[in-house]
Design an enzyme around this catalytic site. Structure first.
Site, short mmCIF file in Angstrom:
data_model
loop_
_atom_site.label_atom_id
_atom_site.label_comp_id
_atom_site.label_asym_id
_atom_site.label_seq_id
_atom_site.Cartn_x
_atom_site.Cartn_y
_atom_site.Cartn_z
N HIS A 143 6.06 -7.59 -8.64
CA HIS A 143 7.13 -6.82 -9.29
C HIS A 143 7.90 -5.96 -8.28
O HIS A 143 9.13 -5.94 -8.26
CB HIS A 143 6.54 -5.91 -10.38
CG HIS A 143 6.04 -6.67 -11.57
ND1 HIS A 143 4.72 -6.95 -11.77
CD2 HIS A 143 6.72 -7.22 -12.61
CE1 HIS A 143 4.59 -7.63 -12.90
NE2 HIS A 143 5.79 -7.82 -13.42
N ILE A 144 7.17 -5.23 -7.46
CA ILE A 144 7.83 -4.30 -6.54
C ILE A 144 8.50 -5.06 -5.40
O ILE A 144 9.69 -4.85 -5.11
CB ILE A 144 6.82 -3.26 -6.01
CG1 ILE A 144 6.32 -2.38 -7.16
CG2 ILE A 144 7.44 -2.40 -4.91
CD1 ILE A 144 5.18 -1.45 -6.81
N GLY A 223 3.01 0.77 -0.64
CA GLY A 223 1.88 0.16 -1.34
C GLY A 223 0.73 1.15 -1.46
O GLY A 223 0.73 2.01 -2.34
N ARG A 224 -0.22 1.04 -0.54
CA ARG A 224 -1.34 1.98 -0.49
C ARG A 224 -1.64 2.30 0.98
O ARG A 224 -1.58 1.42 1.84
CB ARG A 224 -2.59 1.36 -1.12
CG ARG A 224 -2.60 1.36 -2.63
CD ARG A 224 -2.87 2.76 -3.21
NE ARG A 224 -3.01 2.74 -4.65
CZ ARG A 224 -2.02 2.99 -5.52
NH1 ARG A 224 -0.81 3.27 -5.10
NH2 ARG A 224 -2.26 2.96 -6.82
N GLU A 253 -4.88 10.79 1.93
CA GLU A 253 -3.87 11.63 1.27
C GLU A 253 -4.56 12.90 0.77
O GLU A 253 -5.62 12.78 0.15
CB GLU A 253 -3.22 10.88 0.10
CG GLU A 253 -2.35 9.75 0.58
CD GLU A 253 -1.73 8.92 -0.56
OE1 GLU A 253 -1.95 9.24 -1.74
OE2 GLU A 253 -1.05 7.94 -0.25
N HIS A 272 3.63 10.40 -1.76
CA HIS A 272 3.26 9.42 -2.80
C HIS A 272 4.09 9.66 -4.07
O HIS A 272 3.54 9.83 -5.16
CB HIS A 272 1.75 9.52 -3.11
CG HIS A 272 1.18 8.30 -3.79
ND1 HIS A 272 -0.07 7.82 -3.53
CD2 HIS A 272 1.70 7.47 -4.74
CE1 HIS A 272 -0.32 6.76 -4.28
NE2 HIS A 272 0.75 6.53 -5.03
N GLY A 275 7.14 6.02 -6.53
CA GLY A 275 7.05 5.30 -7.80
C GLY A 275 7.22 6.18 -9.01
O GLY A 275 6.86 5.78 -10.11
N1 LIG Z 1 3.79 4.35 -3.95
C1 LIG Z 1 3.62 4.31 -5.27
O1 LIG Z 1 3.83 5.30 -5.95
C2 LIG Z 1 3.22 3.03 -5.93
C3 LIG Z 1 3.64 2.82 -7.26
C4 LIG Z 1 3.30 1.63 -7.87
C5 LIG Z 1 2.54 0.68 -7.20
N2 LIG Z 1 2.13 0.93 -5.92
C6 LIG Z 1 1.32 -0.07 -5.20
O2 LIG Z 1 2.05 -1.31 -5.12
C7 LIG Z 1 1.16 -2.39 -5.38
C8 LIG Z 1 1.92 -3.62 -5.83
O3 LIG Z 1 2.44 -3.42 -7.13
P1 LIG Z 1 3.17 -4.61 -7.94
O4 LIG Z 1 3.44 -4.07 -9.29
O5 LIG Z 1 4.29 -5.19 -7.16
O6 LIG Z 1 1.96 -5.68 -8.00
P2 LIG Z 1 2.01 -7.22 -8.40
O7 LIG Z 1 0.67 -7.55 -8.93
O8 LIG Z 1 3.21 -7.52 -9.22
O9 LIG Z 1 2.19 -7.98 -6.99
C9 LIG Z 1 1.19 -8.06 -6.04
C10 LIG Z 1 1.63 -9.01 -4.92
O10 LIG Z 1 0.71 -8.88 -3.82
C11 LIG Z 1 0.37 -10.18 -3.36
N3 LIG Z 1 -0.93 -10.15 -2.69
C12 LIG Z 1 -2.11 -9.68 -3.16
N4 LIG Z 1 -3.07 -9.83 -2.23
C13 LIG Z 1 -2.49 -10.39 -1.15
C14 LIG Z 1 -2.94 -10.77 0.14
N5 LIG Z 1 -4.23 -10.61 0.49
N6 LIG Z 1 -2.06 -11.31 1.01
C15 LIG Z 1 -0.76 -11.48 0.66
N7 LIG Z 1 -0.27 -11.14 -0.55
C16 LIG Z 1 -1.12 -10.60 -1.44
C17 LIG Z 1 0.38 -11.03 -4.61
O11 LIG Z 1 0.46 -12.41 -4.27
C18 LIG Z 1 1.62 -10.48 -5.31
O12 LIG Z 1 2.77 -11.09 -4.77
C19 LIG Z 1 0.20 -1.79 -6.43
O13 LIG Z 1 -1.04 -2.50 -6.46
C20 LIG Z 1 0.02 -0.36 -5.94
O14 LIG Z 1 -1.07 -0.26 -5.05
C21 LIG Z 1 2.47 2.08 -5.28
O1 LIG Z 2 -0.05 2.53 -8.35
C1 LIG Z 2 0.72 3.28 -8.92
O2 LIG Z 2 1.12 3.08 -10.08
C2 LIG Z 2 1.27 4.49 -8.22
O3 LIG Z 2 0.72 4.61 -6.93
C3 LIG Z 2 1.05 5.71 -8.99
O4 LIG Z 2 -0.32 5.74 -9.27
P1 LIG Z 2 -1.13 7.07 -9.10
O5 LIG Z 2 -0.49 8.05 -9.99
O6 LIG Z 2 -2.51 6.66 -9.49
O7 LIG Z 2 -1.03 7.40 -7.66
#
Ligand SMILES: NC(=O)c1ccc[n+]([C@@H]2O[C@H](COP(=O)([O-])OP(=O)(O)OC[C@H]3O[C@@H](n4cnc5c(N)ncnc54)[C@H](O)[C@@H]3O)[C@@H](O)[C@H]2O)c1
Ligand SMILES: O=C(O)[C@H](O)COP(=O)(O)O
Length: 312
Positions: A143-144, A223-224, A253, A272, A275
């Site tokens: 998604h992201i 991401g993380r 963090e 952080h 998102g």
């Molecule tokens: N900074 C923030 O506030 C924030 C907010 C939301 C999500 N996130 C992070 O972003 C991540 C991704 O979110 P999303 O909604 O896009 O997830 P998603 O499930 O839609 O997409 C995950 C993607 O990662 C790929 N992937 C997983 N493992 C892999 C690997 N070993 N090698 C290559 N590709 C790999 C998958 O194939 C997929 O394309 C979340 O899991 C979360 O940790 C951070």
């Molecule tokens: O993965 C997420 O959705 C974002 O990082 C926000 O999650 P948190 O509030 O648990 O950090």
């Protein structure tokens, strides 16, 4: 009907919706030991949730997209269904990435960092680049990653995705599998981490990755934090293997006060927040309530189910 532990933040009208459907809602701060044994469903996740009886628990609705902080192996062992909120953060994060990229590429970051001394930058210009025509490599095409790629493509960047499966995804000119990670790193003017944190992605960005990044890319992490070996990134910034970084997530963090990253003029740090989602509580509740209804009618979830073995 279900006993639901409210470990996030239900609005009064959301609580009423659940109670009108016959469910009992228990707030996390009021959970006693006897009730903890009877919880069927957990909404959100906090310390109280770790006290519930996993043998009885059926379903956990996380409020986040990433679920790395949950006891995934324990949930799998007890056949508990887990849903995340993947998707609701994609637009906010994509806008953050655009902001971070322009802040770095157009010399705004050095000017902010220089504060009252900024006028010297008029003579000795900071490194400035045009993003148009550059190559962005985005790790994670979910998604992201896909939402970021769509916006970068519209700005005239060439977009390469790297995913676990290598399948085409919206916004990407090309998608590769993670087997080609170092090849992709070598093509990047911009590297963006949008991977979930799993055992496979911990320290994904290590010394070898930064050595392979031969075009001195910008590095963005939304991401993380633990997907990055922070010592290796710091060294790569010092060596100019990475020309600049925007880090919304770090490890640990909060970033320790003595981290060398604080002093680096080519590093943009945010706490952080990329998102941050408008109407978060409404969006999470909609996913939850649809899942709850489907669970009751069919024993399954409607959407957003996490694969507990993969970890996302
Ligand atoms: N900074 C923030 O506030 C924030 C907010 C939301 C999500 N996130 C992070 O972003 C991540 C991704 O979110 P999303 O909604 O896009 O997830 P998603 O499930 O839609 O997409 C995950 C993607 O990662 C790929 N992937 C997983 N493992 C892999 C690997 N070993 N090698 C290559 N590709 C790999 C998958 O194939 C997929 O394309 C979340 O899991 C979360 O940790 C951070
Ligand atoms: O993965 C997420 O959705 C974002 O990082 C926000 O999650 P948190 O509030 O648990 O950090």
């Amino acid at each position: 009907m279900m006993k639901i532990l409210n470990s996030f933040s239900l609005k009064p009208e959301q609580r009423q919706t659940l109670e009108a459907a016959g469910h009992t809602v228990i707030d996390a701060d009021k959970l006693d030991d006897a009730t903890a044994q009877q919880i069927d469903v957990v909404y959100g996740w906090n310390a109280a949730a770790t006290r519930v009886n996993f043998d009885r628990l059926q379903f956990v609705q996380a409020m986040s997209a990433g679920v790395d902080y949950l006891p995934l192996a324990e949930l799998a062992k007890h056949h508990v269904l887990l849903a995340n909120t993947s998707g609701i953060h994609a637009e906010p994060i994509a806008e953050y990435v655009l902001g971070a990229l322009f802040t770095i590429s157009r010399g705004i970051l050095p000017a902010i960092r220089a504060d009252r001394d900024m006028w010297t930058l008029r003579q000795e210009r900071p490194p400035m680049t045009l993003l148009k025509g550059k190559t962005a490599v985005i790790f994670g095409t979910g998604h992201i990653g896909s939402t970021i790629a769509t916006k970068l493509q519209a700005l005239g960047l060439h977009t390469i995705g790297v995913s676990a499966h290598g399948r085409p995804a919206a916004g990407f000119d090309q998608v590769m599998t993670d087997v080609a990670t170092h090849e992709a790193a070598g093509r990047a003017d911009v590297v963006i981490n949008a991977l979930p944190l799993t055992p496979d992605t911990k320290h994904f960005y290590d010394e070898a990755f930064f050595a392979a990044a031969s075009k001195q890319p910008l590095f963005i992490n939304i991401g993380r934090g633990p997907s990055v070996d922070m010592a290796a990134l710091t060294q790569a910034l010092k060596n100019k293997q990475i020309s600049a970084a925007a880090l919304d997530v770090v490890d640990p963090e909060p970033l320790p006060q003595d981290s060398p990253l604080w002093g680096m003029t080519n590093v943009l740090l945010t706490p952080h927040i990329s998102g941050t989602v408008p109407q978060l509580r409404d969006k999470v509740f909609k996913i939850f309530n649809d899942n709850l209804k489907t669970l009751i009618s069919s024993g399954q979830l409607a959407s957003h189910q996490v694969d507990l073995t993969r970890g996302y």
